[in-house]
Enzyme design. Sequence first.
Site, PDB file in Angstrom:
ATOM      1  N   ARG A   1      57.425 -30.704  -4.774  1.00 12.27           N
ATOM      2  CA  ARG A   1      58.562 -31.526  -5.219  1.00 12.27           C
ATOM      3  C   ARG A   1      58.845 -32.681  -4.267  1.00 12.27           C
ATOM      4  O   ARG A   1      59.998 -33.057  -4.086  1.00 12.27           O
ATOM      5  CB  ARG A   1      59.830 -30.687  -5.384  1.00 12.27           C
ATOM      6  CG  ARG A   1      59.765 -29.689  -6.536  1.00 12.27           C
ATOM      7  CD  ARG A   1      60.087 -30.370  -7.850  1.00 12.27           C
ATOM      8  NE  ARG A   1      59.900 -29.450  -8.967  1.00 12.27           N
ATOM      9  CZ  ARG A   1      60.891 -28.874  -9.622  1.00 12.27           C
ATOM     10  NH1 ARG A   1      62.131 -29.135  -9.311  1.00 12.27           N
ATOM     11  NH2 ARG A   1      60.636 -28.068 -10.618  1.00 12.27           N
TER      12      ARG A   1
ATOM     13  N   ASP B   1      55.120 -32.182 -15.038  1.00 11.48           N
ATOM     14  CA  ASP B   1      55.860 -30.912 -15.000  1.00 11.48           C
ATOM     15  C   ASP B   1      54.986 -29.822 -15.608  1.00 11.48           C
ATOM     16  O   ASP B   1      54.210 -30.087 -16.532  1.00 11.48           O
ATOM     17  CB  ASP B   1      57.172 -31.012 -15.780  1.00 11.48           C
ATOM     18  CG  ASP B   1      58.100 -29.854 -15.423  1.00 11.48           C
ATOM     19  OD1 ASP B   1      58.883 -30.002 -14.467  1.00 11.48           O
ATOM     20  OD2 ASP B   1      58.017 -28.791 -16.074  1.00 11.48           O
TER      21      ASP B   1
ATOM     22  N   ARG C   1      64.870 -42.818 -12.285  1.00 15.63           N
ATOM     23  CA  ARG C   1      65.493 -41.940 -13.295  1.00 15.63           C
ATOM     24  C   ARG C   1      66.724 -42.552 -13.939  1.00 15.63           C
ATOM     25  O   ARG C   1      67.163 -42.102 -15.003  1.00 15.63           O
ATOM     26  CB  ARG C   1      65.815 -40.580 -12.669  1.00 15.63           C
ATOM     27  CG  ARG C   1      64.614 -39.673 -12.531  1.00 15.63           C
ATOM     28  CD  ARG C   1      64.232 -39.011 -13.848  1.00 15.63           C
ATOM     29  NE  ARG C   1      65.085 -37.852 -14.092  1.00 15.63           N
ATOM     30  CZ  ARG C   1      66.055 -37.806 -14.984  1.00 15.63           C
ATOM     31  NH1 ARG C   1      66.305 -38.849 -15.750  1.00 15.63           N
ATOM     32  NH2 ARG C   1      66.767 -36.717 -15.142  1.00 15.63           N
TER      33      ARG C   1
ATOM     34  N   TYR D   1      58.429 -18.909 -19.664  1.00 13.79           N
ATOM     35  CA  TYR D   1      59.310 -19.917 -20.289  1.00 13.79           C
ATOM     36  C   TYR D   1      59.238 -19.836 -21.814  1.00 13.79           C
ATOM     37  O   TYR D   1      60.246 -19.945 -22.506  1.00 13.79           O
ATOM     38  CB  TYR D   1      58.946 -21.324 -19.813  1.00 13.79           C
ATOM     39  CG  TYR D   1      59.510 -21.628 -18.445  1.00 13.79           C
ATOM     40  CD1 TYR D   1      60.840 -21.997 -18.278  1.00 13.79           C
ATOM     41  CD2 TYR D   1      58.727 -21.521 -17.308  1.00 13.79           C
ATOM     42  CE1 TYR D   1      61.374 -22.255 -17.018  1.00 13.79           C
ATOM     43  CE2 TYR D   1      59.243 -21.772 -16.043  1.00 13.79           C
ATOM     44  CZ  TYR D   1      60.576 -22.138 -15.908  1.00 13.79           C
ATOM     45  OH  TYR D   1      61.096 -22.377 -14.669  1.00 13.79           O
TER      46      TYR D   1
ATOM     47  N   ARG E   1      64.589 -35.504  -6.902  1.00 12.39           N
ATOM     48  CA  ARG E   1      65.954 -36.063  -6.845  1.00 12.39           C
ATOM     49  C   ARG E   1      66.506 -36.306  -5.456  1.00 12.39           C
ATOM     50  O   ARG E   1      67.447 -37.067  -5.295  1.00 12.39           O
ATOM     51  CB  ARG E   1      66.915 -35.154  -7.619  1.00 12.39           C
ATOM     52  CG  ARG E   1      66.775 -35.333  -9.122  1.00 12.39           C
ATOM     53  CD  ARG E   1      67.445 -34.211  -9.845  1.00 12.39           C
ATOM     54  NE  ARG E   1      66.787 -32.962  -9.481  1.00 12.39           N
ATOM     55  CZ  ARG E   1      67.117 -31.775  -9.959  1.00 12.39           C
ATOM     56  NH1 ARG E   1      68.116 -31.660 -10.795  1.00 12.39           N
ATOM     57  NH2 ARG E   1      66.455 -30.706  -9.583  1.00 12.39           N
TER      58      ARG E   1
HETATM   59  O1  CP3 Z   1      55.906 -31.616  -6.644  1.00 13.23           O
HETATM   60  C1  CP3 Z   1      56.037 -32.765  -7.134  1.00 13.23           C
HETATM   61  O2  CP3 Z   1      56.574 -33.705  -6.491  1.00 13.23           O
HETATM   62  C2  CP3 Z   1      55.440 -33.074  -8.494  1.00 13.23           C
HETATM   63  C3  CP3 Z   1      56.319 -32.928  -9.589  1.00 13.23           C
HETATM   64  C4  CP3 Z   1      56.736 -31.575 -10.142  1.00 13.23           C
HETATM   65  C5  CP3 Z   1      57.882 -31.436 -10.983  1.00 13.23           C
HETATM   66  N1  CP3 Z   1      57.884 -30.169 -11.464  1.00 13.23           N
HETATM   67  C6  CP3 Z   1      58.851 -32.495 -11.275  1.00 13.23           C
HETATM   68  C7  CP3 Z   1      60.201 -32.129 -11.753  1.00 13.23           C
HETATM   69  C8  CP3 Z   1      56.101 -30.329 -10.090  1.00 13.23           C
HETATM   70  C9  CP3 Z   1      54.883 -29.898  -9.304  1.00 13.23           C
HETATM   71  C10 CP3 Z   1      56.842 -29.459 -10.942  1.00 13.23           C
HETATM   72  C11 CP3 Z   1      56.454 -28.055 -11.201  1.00 13.23           C
HETATM   73  C12 CP3 Z   1      57.409 -27.178 -11.902  1.00 13.23           C
HETATM   74  N2  CP3 Z   1      58.240 -27.453 -12.938  1.00 13.23           N
HETATM   75  C13 CP3 Z   1      57.522 -25.800 -11.641  1.00 13.23           C
HETATM   76  C14 CP3 Z   1      56.704 -25.050 -10.626  1.00 13.23           C
HETATM   77  C15 CP3 Z   1      57.201 -25.301  -9.259  1.00 13.23           C
HETATM   78  C16 CP3 Z   1      58.430 -24.552  -8.966  1.00 13.23           C
HETATM   79  O3  CP3 Z   1      59.456 -25.186  -8.684  1.00 13.23           O
HETATM   80  O4  CP3 Z   1      58.325 -23.317  -9.035  1.00 13.23           O
HETATM   81  C17 CP3 Z   1      58.493 -25.274 -12.509  1.00 13.23           C
HETATM   82  C18 CP3 Z   1      58.966 -23.842 -12.566  1.00 13.23           C
HETATM   83  C19 CP3 Z   1      58.924 -26.331 -13.342  1.00 13.23           C
HETATM   84  C20 CP3 Z   1      59.898 -26.257 -14.441  1.00 13.23           C
HETATM   85  C21 CP3 Z   1      61.055 -27.124 -14.237  1.00 13.23           C
HETATM   86  N3  CP3 Z   1      61.045 -28.498 -14.304  1.00 13.23           N
HETATM   87  C22 CP3 Z   1      62.391 -26.713 -13.964  1.00 13.23           C
HETATM   88  C23 CP3 Z   1      62.831 -25.268 -13.795  1.00 13.23           C
HETATM   89  C24 CP3 Z   1      63.153 -27.882 -13.881  1.00 13.23           C
HETATM   90  C25 CP3 Z   1      64.633 -27.952 -13.732  1.00 13.23           C
HETATM   91  C26 CP3 Z   1      65.092 -27.588 -12.383  1.00 13.23           C
HETATM   92  C27 CP3 Z   1      65.062 -28.791 -11.495  1.00 13.23           C
HETATM   93  O5  CP3 Z   1      64.594 -28.681 -10.365  1.00 13.23           O
HETATM   94  O6  CP3 Z   1      65.584 -29.805 -11.953  1.00 13.23           O
HETATM   95  C28 CP3 Z   1      62.282 -28.985 -14.047  1.00 13.23           C
HETATM   96  C29 CP3 Z   1      62.616 -30.422 -13.974  1.00 13.23           C
HETATM   97  C30 CP3 Z   1      61.886 -31.250 -12.943  1.00 13.23           C
HETATM   98  N4  CP3 Z   1      60.527 -31.228 -12.731  1.00 13.23           N
HETATM   99  C31 CP3 Z   1      62.452 -32.209 -12.083  1.00 13.23           C
HETATM  100  C32 CP3 Z   1      61.401 -32.774 -11.329  1.00 13.23           C
HETATM  101  C33 CP3 Z   1      61.483 -33.879 -10.300  1.00 13.23           C
HETATM  102  C34 CP3 Z   1      63.913 -32.607 -12.041  1.00 13.23           C
HETATM  103  C35 CP3 Z   1      64.163 -33.487 -13.238  1.00 13.23           C
HETATM  104  C36 CP3 Z   1      65.126 -34.595 -12.995  1.00 13.23           C
HETATM  105  O7  CP3 Z   1      64.733 -35.654 -12.542  1.00 13.23           O
HETATM  106  O8  CP3 Z   1      66.311 -34.398 -13.329  1.00 13.23           O
END
Ligand code: CP3
Length: 341
Positions: free
Chosen positions: A24, A73, A37, A149, A28
């Site tokens: 990540r 994602d 965003r 999911y 954010r």
């Molecule tokens: O690592 C990186 O910088 C690359 C981008 C990346 C995102 N999601 C962007 C994202 C990666 C590698 C992921 C993987 C991901 N997504 C996982 C596995 C990693 C982990 O955290 O266990 C999972 C379970 C998800 C599913 C997911 N996507 C959730 C549960 C959420 C909401 C919770 C949250 O953190 O907001 C997302 C949204 C998401 N994916 C965001 C980002 C930057 C936030 C969205 C926003 O900008 O509001």
Amino acid sequence: MEAPPFLAACRREPVPHTPVWLMRQAGRYMPEYRAVRERLGFLALCKSPDAAAEVTVTAALRLGVDAAIVFADILLVLEPMGVGLEFTRGDGPVIRRPVRSGADVDRLAEVDPAALGYVAEAVRRARAALPARVPLIGFAGAPFTLASYLVEGGGSRTYARTKALMTDPGAWRALMERLVRVVAAYLNAQIAAGADAVQLFDSWVGCLSPADYRAHVLPHVRALIAALTPGTPVIHFGTGTAGLLEAMRAAGGDVIGLDWRVDLDAAWARLGHDVAVQGNLDPVALLAPIPEIRARAAAILDQAANRPGHIFNLGHGILPETPVDHVRALVDAVHELSARR
Ligand code: CP3
């Protein structure tokens, strides 16, 4: 030219310093990300290869990390299955039409790989924009975490519905085999587009007993990894996996991801030093003052003891409230404290 340190570490070759990147790292907590965003919704950002590549490259260069990870994602592969994926503000991801039975599995749409071509395009553009010394990581969700999911309809505390579907062997196998096919094609498309390594996120697999993991997950992850284009390192990551490490190792991967609930040295000894490891700082540690962050990074580097095959990372993703200068301080500390003499 010598291999970049991140790729050398994936192959357990000597490195000038321990490579570091952070899950990540584009997110954010970073003002540049929040600015993008403001103009684009989350899915729109993922589907815009130029914007996704920009976010990928900006984060890697701003932090000075040893690898970039494509902005995408794990849930994007579920959208073309026709289950009604949405990212709602505040509540995280939602699946409007969850999969709860064998009949639901049969109704899932077969995914045309072209439907996810925008991710391969983001890989291509990010690779072209990155310096040669910064490898690009592609990624996907592992079959269990994706299934969780699909079945729960979102996040879960107990995974009760997912575990219930596991007791219907035909339905579970059909679901896992379908996910293995989609994810293998999706990762191979990212590799063909220029991803230098790929990470498989089995984020929630730690909710399973070792016996359930071995029976209902391991064979599918093994089949998936065997279907990937040879020669590209695979990072196999999960959280809460202290009881599963040997089984995850048996499933495959060149690098095993560790979270902070295990000591890195003890976990590596269990896995065997003939596999690389990635981790494992607690993401909450990045909220502490910088001297504390440096001390905790030093403790992890001591445990790795400059053995070939350690990639420094957090044990899970960066939290949104993390100060950017703390992240930079961590990257600098890892490089400085691990410099080989
Ligand atoms: O690592 C990186 O910088 C690359 C981008 C990346 C995102 N999601 C962007 C994202 C990666 C590698 C992921 C993987 C991901 N997504 C996982 C596995 C990693 C982990 O955290 O266990 C999972 C379970 C998800 C599913 C997911 N996507 C959730 C549960 C959420 C909401 C919770 C949250 O953190 O907001 C997302 C949204 C998401 N994916 C965001 C980002 C930057 C936030 C969205 C926003 O900008 O509001």
